[in-house]
Design a protein around this motif. Structure first.
Motif, PDB file in Angstrom:
ATOM      1  N   VAL A  76       0.796  -1.226  -0.074  1.00 14.31           N
ATOM      2  CA  VAL A  76       0.181  -0.089   0.114  1.00 14.31           C
ATOM      3  C   VAL A  76       1.009   1.357   0.079  1.00 14.31           C
ATOM      4  O   VAL A  76       2.194   1.223   0.182  1.00 14.31           O
ATOM      5  CB  VAL A  76      -0.964  -0.026   1.160  1.00 14.31           C
ATOM      6  CG1 VAL A  76      -1.750  -1.061   1.306  1.00 14.31           C
ATOM      7  CG2 VAL A  76      -0.151   0.250   2.720  1.00 14.31           C
ATOM      8  N   HIS A  77       0.025   2.614  -0.237  1.00 12.24           N
ATOM      9  CA  HIS A  77       0.780   3.708   0.053  1.00 12.24           C
ATOM     10  C   HIS A  77       0.184   4.516   0.786  1.00 12.24           C
ATOM     11  O   HIS A  77      -0.928   4.834   0.701  1.00 12.24           O
ATOM     12  CB  HIS A  77       1.069   4.218  -1.339  1.00 12.24           C
ATOM     13  CG  HIS A  77       1.820   5.642  -1.405  1.00 12.24           C
ATOM     14  ND1 HIS A  77       3.048   5.820  -1.329  1.00 12.24           N
ATOM     15  CD2 HIS A  77       1.343   6.855  -1.587  1.00 12.24           C
ATOM     16  CE1 HIS A  77       3.466   7.127  -1.391  1.00 12.24           C
ATOM     17  NE2 HIS A  77       2.329   7.765  -1.391  1.00 12.24           N
ATOM     18  N   VAL A  78       0.855   5.066   1.775  1.00 16.32           N
ATOM     19  CA  VAL A  78       0.205   6.245   2.678  1.00 16.32           C
ATOM     20  C   VAL A  78       0.628   7.506   2.068  1.00 16.32           C
ATOM     21  O   VAL A  78       1.764   7.931   1.962  1.00 16.32           O
ATOM     22  CB  VAL A  78       0.823   5.982   4.141  1.00 16.32           C
ATOM     23  CG1 VAL A  78       0.159   6.952   4.925  1.00 16.32           C
ATOM     24  CG2 VAL A  78       0.613   4.543   4.664  1.00 16.32           C
ATOM     25  N   VAL A  79      -0.360   8.276   1.852  1.00 13.16           N
ATOM     26  CA  VAL A  79      -0.367   9.803   1.366  1.00 13.16           C
ATOM     27  C   VAL A  79       0.379  10.633   2.114  1.00 13.16           C
ATOM     28  O   VAL A  79      -0.261  10.776   3.332  1.00 13.16           O
ATOM     29  CB  VAL A  79      -1.938  10.229   0.664  1.00 13.16           C
ATOM     30  CG1 VAL A  79      -1.409  11.497   0.222  1.00 13.16           C
ATOM     31  CG2 VAL A  79      -2.281   9.161  -0.299  1.00 13.16           C
ATOM     32  N   THR A  80       1.371  11.563   1.670  1.00 14.05           N
ATOM     33  CA  THR A  80       1.994  12.562   2.536  1.00 14.05           C
ATOM     34  C   THR A  80       1.731  14.014   1.771  1.00 14.05           C
ATOM     35  O   THR A  80       0.727  13.678   0.925  1.00 14.05           O
ATOM     36  CB  THR A  80       3.541  12.246   2.295  1.00 14.05           C
ATOM     37  OG1 THR A  80       3.701  12.228   0.749  1.00 14.05           O
ATOM     38  CG2 THR A  80       3.958  10.881   2.814  1.00 14.05           C
ATOM     39  N   LEU A  81       2.302  14.640   2.417  1.00 14.35           N
ATOM     40  CA  LEU A  81       1.835  16.157   2.025  1.00 14.35           C
ATOM     41  C   LEU A  81       2.023  16.494   0.718  1.00 14.35           C
ATOM     42  O   LEU A  81       1.083  17.099  -0.190  1.00 14.35           O
ATOM     43  CB  LEU A  81       2.723  17.099   2.930  1.00 14.35           C
ATOM     44  CG  LEU A  81       1.859  18.486   3.261  1.00 14.35           C
ATOM     45  CD1 LEU A  81       0.310  18.295   3.802  1.00 14.35           C
ATOM     46  CD2 LEU A  81       2.739  19.170   4.308  1.00 14.35           C
ATOM     47  N   GLU A  82       3.154  15.657   0.034  1.00 14.79           N
ATOM     48  CA  GLU A  82       3.566  15.927  -1.577  1.00 14.79           C
ATOM     49  C   GLU A  82       2.554  15.480  -2.323  1.00 14.79           C
ATOM     50  O   GLU A  82       2.539  15.990  -3.503  1.00 14.79           O
ATOM     51  CB  GLU A  82       4.974  15.294  -1.951  1.00 14.79           C
ATOM     52  CG  GLU A  82       6.184  15.970  -0.903  1.00 14.79           C
ATOM     53  CD  GLU A  82       6.279  15.446   0.463  1.00 14.79           C
ATOM     54  OE1 GLU A  82       6.148  14.125   0.674  1.00 14.79           O
ATOM     55  OE2 GLU A  82       6.524  16.149   1.291  1.00 14.79           O
TER      56      GLU A  82
END
Length: 191
Positions: A76-82
Motif C-alpha cells: 500500500v501507499h500512505v499519502v504524504t503532504l507531497e
C-alpha cells in the motif's frame, strides 16, 4: 497490549478511485495509478490527465489516506503532504482512517497477508487475479491497539521501508560500480 478487533469499514472511510479521465477536458489533475508508487513508500512520476467535470475536494487525496490496489494488492501507499490534492485512478481504492487509527499502523496492517487474506476467505476466490471491492475491504477485521502503540508500530514500519529503499539503492550502485570496473578491464584500462 490489549487489542480489539474492529471492522475496517467502521474505523475508516473507503472510497473508489475516480473514472472518466481523458485527453481533453477543462479540469487538469495529477492522477495516481497503481504503478505510481513503490513497495518502499516512494511516489514515482504521476501523469496529468483531464476531465470535463470537476472532482469534489473530498475525493482528492489527503495526508494519511492509504492507497490499495484493486487488483492483486501486495503493498500500500500512505499519502504524504507531497501527494495531497492529487486524484486517484479507478484501479485504486482509498482508505481514509478515522481518528482512532494511525494511518501508518493501518498501512502496515493492510500489507499483512493474514489481514488481506481475509478478502480471499470472504470471497472464496482462488483466481489468478484477485480483485478487491469496497465491500470486501470494509468487512476485513483489524486489531486495534492503543494509539500510542499504533504510532510505534507505524514508525517501525516506515523505518523498515526506508531501510529497504536504502538497500535497493546500495545494490543498484554496487551493480553500477561492478559494471564500470568490468568495462575498464575489458577495454584495457584496468592494468
Amino acid at each position: 497490549m490489549i487489542s480489539i478487533e474492529k471492522r475496517l469499514g467502521d474505523i475508516a472511510e473507503i472510497m473508489a478511485g475516480i473514472p472518466g479521465f481523458a485527453d481533453k477536458g477543462r479540469y487538469k489533475y495529477k492522477v495516481v495509478q497503481p504503478n505510481s508508487f513503490t513497495d518502499t513508500g516512494a511516489m514515482n512520476a504521476v501523469e496529468t490527465q483531464k476531465r470535463g467535470d470537476e472532482i469534489s475536494q473530498r475525493q482528492l487525496l489527503a495526508p494519511g489516506d492509504i492507497l490499495v490496489k484493486r487488483l492483486n494488492p501486495s503493498f500500500v501507499h500512505v499519502v504524504t503532504l507531497e501527494s495531497a490534492g492529487m486524484a486517484v485512478s479507478q484501479n485504486l481504492l482509498v482508505v481514509r482512517p478515522g481518528n482512532e487509527v494511525d494511518p501508518y499502523y493501518l498501512g502496515y496492517l493492510l500489507e499483512q497477508k493474514e489481514i488481506l487474506g481475509q478478502v480471499e476467505h470472504v470471497t472464496g476466490s482462488a483466481a489468478a487475479i484477485k480483485a478487491i471491492s469496497i465491500k470486501k475491504l470494509a468487512d476485513i477485521m483489524v486489531p486495534i491497539i492503543p494509539l500510542t502503540d499504533q504510532r510505534k508500530v507505524g514508525e517501525v514500519w516506515k523505518l523498515s521501508r526506508k531501510r529497504k529503499q536504502l538497500l535497493n539503492d546500495y545494490m543498484a550502485e554496487s551493480d553500477r560500480l561492478v559494471s564500470m570496473l568490468a568495462s575498464r578491464i575489458i577495454s584495457g584500462g584496468g592494468k
